[in-house]
Design an enzyme around this catalytic site. Structure first.
Site, PDB file in Angstrom:
ATOM      1  CB  CYS A   1      -0.859  -0.111   1.208  1.00 51.13           C
ATOM      2  SG  CYS A   1      -2.303   1.210   1.046  1.00 51.13           S
TER       3      CYS A   1
ATOM      4  CG  ASP B   1      -3.564  -0.720  10.834  1.00 53.02           C
ATOM      5  OD1 ASP B   1      -2.563  -1.164  11.549  1.00 53.02           O
ATOM      6  OD2 ASP B   1      -3.656  -0.058   9.955  1.00 53.02           O
TER       7      ASP B   1
END
Length: 233
Positions: free
Chosen positions: A11, A141
């Protein structure tokens, strides 16, 4: 027995050379950040230029933080990402509305706190799945007092085994811990950004390649021992 292959997403891409490194390493997805307070932010126009260089079967993903459904749809109109990621304070209904307007499947982040219970994750996934046919899964996360994570690891033992195999693991992953993370959790996919950077927004091709190799090493270990169980934390 076919080998379980953990999917890999890199990412925060901003440059052509970084995208080329992602493709060369054999990653499955390339992520673009549409949150303008991030050092990895790209405009929809810039993302469209980069996406045009992707070969088939690599998914472009778009990360959003508290964007309106109209903003998400307009971004997707310009930058044709195939998957959305919602990383802000969006409710399940707001995520569903944005995905519906953009007509894209989506991931919803769950930022794991030290006091998060395994049941919290399962309940949240159930809520998200019930809210939209376009919900694809949770991205796990680490909770920090900011959006987008801070390269910190959370306690992987908090993830229930019956969720891990369909979740995306993120938060503090690196070349050093990727093999252990995948061997322990057996997630469907892993998502990394800062762990393969030379500096914020600038990826390191050698780190990307090494990270992919580390994940594949865990996959190979599982293939040799199909009865492998997660080690105790």
């Amino acid at each position: 027995m076919a080998m379980h292959r953990t999917r890999i997403k890199i990412c925060g891409l901003t440059r052509e050379e970084d995208l080329a490194a992602v493709v060369a390493a054999g990653a499955d997805a390339a992520g673009f950040v549409f949150y303008d307070k991030s050092p990895r932010y790209v405009t929809p126009q810039r993302a469209a230029e980069l996406i045009a260089g992707l070969p088939p079967f690599i998914t472009a993903t778009g990360l959003f933080v508290n964007a309106t459904p109209e903003q998400v749809a307009e971004t997707v109109r310009i930058a044709p990402v195939g998957l959305l990621q919602f990383h802000g304070d969006e409710t399940a209904a707001q995520c569903a509305a944005a995905a519906e307007l953009a007509n894209r499947p989506y991931l919803r982040v769950f930022r794991v706190k030290p006091d998060t219970r395994p049941d919290d994750l399962l309940e949240y996934e159930t809520q998200c799945r019930a809210s939209s046919r376009l919900f694809s899964g949770l991205l796990l996360d680490t909770w920090v007092d900011a959006y987008g994570g801070a390269g910190k690891v959370f306690d992987w033992s908090l993830v229930p085994k019956d969720l891990a195999h369909r979740a995306v693991l993120s938060g503090g992953l690196s070349v050093l811990n990727a093999t252990g993370a995948v061997a322990q959790l057996r997630p469907y996919a892993v998502d990394i950004s800062s762990g393969v950077e030379a500096s914020k927004g600038m990826k390191d091709a050698h780190k990307i390649a090494a990270f992919v190799r580390a994940v594949r090493a865990a996959d190979a270990t599982f293939e040799r021992d199909p009865h492998h169980e997660r080690p105790n934390p």
